[in-house]
Design an enzyme around this catalytic site. Structure first.
Site, mmCIF file in Angstrom:
data_model
loop_
_atom_site.group_PDB
_atom_site.id
_atom_site.type_symbol
_atom_site.label_atom_id
_atom_site.label_comp_id
_atom_site.label_asym_id
_atom_site.label_seq_id
_atom_site.Cartn_x
_atom_site.Cartn_y
_atom_site.Cartn_z
ATOM 1 C CB CYS A 1 -0.955 -0.005 1.189
ATOM 2 S SG CYS A 1 -1.999 -1.472 1.212
ATOM 3 C CG HIS B 1 -3.248 3.223 1.968
ATOM 4 N ND1 HIS B 1 -3.836 2.859 0.791
ATOM 5 C CD2 HIS B 1 -3.325 2.142 2.792
ATOM 6 C CE1 HIS B 1 -4.252 1.599 0.894
ATOM 7 N NE2 HIS B 1 -3.951 1.151 2.096
ATOM 8 C CG ASN C 1 -6.737 -1.012 1.505
ATOM 9 O OD1 ASN C 1 -6.039 -0.675 0.552
ATOM 10 N ND2 ASN C 1 -6.235 -1.398 2.666
HETATM 11 N N1 COA Z 1 -19.025 -8.539 9.323
HETATM 12 C C1 COA Z 1 -19.631 -8.749 10.516
HETATM 13 N N2 COA Z 1 -18.955 -9.065 11.636
HETATM 14 C C2 COA Z 1 -17.615 -9.164 11.533
HETATM 15 C C3 COA Z 1 -16.936 -8.970 10.328
HETATM 16 C C4 COA Z 1 -17.692 -8.649 9.192
HETATM 17 N N3 COA Z 1 -17.139 -8.414 7.984
HETATM 18 N N4 COA Z 1 -15.622 -9.155 10.535
HETATM 19 C C5 COA Z 1 -15.464 -9.446 11.827
HETATM 20 N N5 COA Z 1 -16.673 -9.453 12.443
HETATM 21 C C6 COA Z 1 -16.972 -9.695 13.847
HETATM 22 C C7 COA Z 1 -15.932 -10.536 14.515
HETATM 23 O O1 COA Z 1 -16.206 -11.891 14.330
HETATM 24 C C8 COA Z 1 -16.056 -10.107 15.965
HETATM 25 O O2 COA Z 1 -17.171 -10.744 16.521
HETATM 26 P P1 COA Z 1 -17.160 -11.255 18.047
HETATM 27 O O3 COA Z 1 -16.959 -10.029 18.862
HETATM 28 O O4 COA Z 1 -18.504 -11.868 18.186
HETATM 29 O O5 COA Z 1 -16.015 -12.209 18.118
HETATM 30 C C9 COA Z 1 -16.424 -8.625 15.860
HETATM 31 O O6 COA Z 1 -16.932 -8.443 14.531
HETATM 32 C C10 COA Z 1 -15.270 -7.684 16.110
HETATM 33 O O7 COA Z 1 -14.215 -8.077 15.291
HETATM 34 P P2 COA Z 1 -12.846 -7.330 15.343
HETATM 35 O O8 COA Z 1 -11.946 -7.909 14.321
HETATM 36 O O9 COA Z 1 -12.364 -7.263 16.744
HETATM 37 O O10 COA Z 1 -13.299 -5.867 14.912
HETATM 38 P P3 COA Z 1 -12.518 -4.510 14.976
HETATM 39 O O11 COA Z 1 -13.355 -3.544 15.716
HETATM 40 O O12 COA Z 1 -11.096 -4.670 15.364
HETATM 41 O O13 COA Z 1 -12.543 -4.052 13.446
HETATM 42 C C11 COA Z 1 -11.284 -3.947 11.406
HETATM 43 C C12 COA Z 1 -11.932 -4.833 12.451
HETATM 44 C C13 COA Z 1 -10.620 -4.850 10.379
HETATM 45 C C14 COA Z 1 -12.356 -3.086 10.738
HETATM 46 C C15 COA Z 1 -10.242 -3.017 12.082
HETATM 47 O O14 COA Z 1 -9.408 -3.777 12.912
HETATM 48 C C16 COA Z 1 -9.444 -2.261 11.083
HETATM 49 O O15 COA Z 1 -9.942 -1.408 10.390
HETATM 50 N N6 COA Z 1 -8.106 -2.530 10.983
HETATM 51 C C17 COA Z 1 -7.252 -1.917 10.001
HETATM 52 C C18 COA Z 1 -7.276 -2.729 8.770
HETATM 53 C C19 COA Z 1 -6.668 -2.043 7.586
HETATM 54 O O16 COA Z 1 -7.006 -0.934 7.294
HETATM 55 N N7 COA Z 1 -5.777 -2.750 6.889
HETATM 56 C C20 COA Z 1 -5.156 -2.350 5.683
HETATM 57 C C21 COA Z 1 -3.960 -1.554 5.948
HETATM 58 S S1 COA Z 1 -3.029 -1.327 4.506
#
Ligand code: COA
Length: 308
Positions: free
Chosen positions: A113, A235, A265
């Site tokens: 990225c 980004h 993304n």
């Molecule tokens: N739809 C519905 N529920 C989902 C899901 C989806 N697509 N993906 C995960 N969940 C659920 C999980 O199973 C979890 O459920 P539980 O609490 O019952 O176990 C819950 O949602 C929370 O999951 P979690 O992964 O802890 O969520 P989060 O608040 O950390 O958000 C991201 C996840 C990925 C949105 C966040 O961590 C993020 O934005 N990270 C940066 C990623 C990024 O930008 N990467 C690229 C960089 S180049």
């Protein structure tokens, strides 16, 4: 040192727009979950298009808008981690499609990225060597091909697309670059066989930490302050990452451009897609100072300060 000027931009996305609701038909997710956590509303996924189709279309548009001819391009650098082939490179196939000169330096590079930022600096170096006046810099990705659709926390975040810029050197314009790498295949990794894996929380922490570091480095090097900068194009990974940064830096949110709601993304394509939308929408005027910051797998990060 001479600066780097973006002469023109172009962009391309696949035909197939996939809204969060549409994605929810095949992945166990919802528009509510995706949009509240990321700001993403839709993304584009290639059906029949290849990376080279997106890259060539974006580059053709940038070239047409530049007013220069294909013969004047001395280098074509494509930032991508999702090329169609290990070889020939996307860049070589763009060379053929656009009729770029046979002596143009054409190659792909992978900094995930951060790729477009790295590629701009590589193009700057090539132009500084002399020999040619213009280079084409492209960020182009078909990430849908490497997504694991059983991993709902990752597959909902990404999309396909391409952005391109014709660049040249500029005598008296601001130009600063910063970059870094910290090898890590645990929190973000895409094996060559596909199956992009990510520890979302760790990536989030990394992103909100490194973006202000990059911006501060560029400001420090240029002896400017954030008030002197017209726009910051980060980004486009997640709206929450950008708002965390805005808060942390006590910056006005209008300065930080966001268009990830439409594309998700798109890795190396996200910054040129943002720049193209800003330029086409009339936001960017000659002499404006902009900062672009990339961060992602590698881990890699990079920032660039340019004058429009
Ligand atoms: N739809 C519905 N529920 C989902 C899901 C989806 N697509 N993906 C995960 N969940 C659920 C999980 O199973 C979890 O459920 P539980 O609490 O019952 O176990 C819950 O949602 C929370 O999951 P979690 O992964 O802890 O969520 P989060 O608040 O950390 O958000 C991201 C996840 C990925 C949105 C966040 O961590 C993020 O934005 N990270 C940066 C990623 C990024 O930008 N990467 C690229 C960089 S180049």
């Amino acid at each position: 040192m001479k600066g780097l000027k973006i002469v023109s931009t172009g962009s391309c996305h696949p035909q197939n727009a996939v809204s969060n609701d549409k994605l929810s038909q095949t992945v166990d997710t919802s528009d509510e979950w995706i949009s509240t956590r990321t700001g993403i509303r839709q993304r584009y996924f290639c059906e029949s298009e290849k990376n080279v189709d997106l890259a060539s279309n974006a580059a053709k548009q940038a070239l047409e808008r530049s007013g220069i001819s294909a013969d004047e391009i001395g280098a074509c650098v494509v930032a991508t981690f999702t090329p169609d082939n290990a070889t020939p490179s996307v860049a070589c196939m763009v060379q053929k499609r656009l009729g770029l000169p046979n002596d143009a330096l054409c190659f792909d590079m992978n900094a995930a990225c951060s790729g477009f930022i790295y590629a701009l600096n590589v193009a700057h170096g090539i132009l500084m060597q002399g020999g040619s006046k213009y280079a084409l810099v492209i960020g182009s990705e078909v990430i849908s091909r490497v997504l694991d659709f059983n991993d709902r926390s990752t597959c909902v975040l990404f999309g396909d697309g391409a952005g391109a810029a014709v660049v040249t050197l500029s005598e008296n314009s601001v130009y600063e670059f910063t970059c870094g790498a910290n090898g890590d295949d645990a929190i973000l990794c895409c094996p060559t066989s596909g199956g992009l894996q990510m520890d979302g929380r760790e990536v989030f922490k990394f992103a909100v930490g490194i973006i202000p570091v990059c911006i501060d480095k560029l400001l420090d090097k240029s002896q400017l302050t954030l008030e002197d900068i017209d726009y910051v194009a980060c980004h486009q990974a997640n709206e929450r990452i950008i708002s965390h940064v805005v808060k942390k830096m006590k910056a006005p949110s209008e300065k930080f451009f966001v268009n990830l709601q439409k594309y998700g993304n798109t890795s190396a394509a996200s910054i040129p897609l943002a720049l193209d939308e800003m330029a086409s929408g009339g936001m960017l005027k000659e002499g404006m100072k902009i900062i672009c910051v990339g961060f992602g797998a590698g881990l890699t990060w990079g920032g660039i300060m340019l004058e429009w």
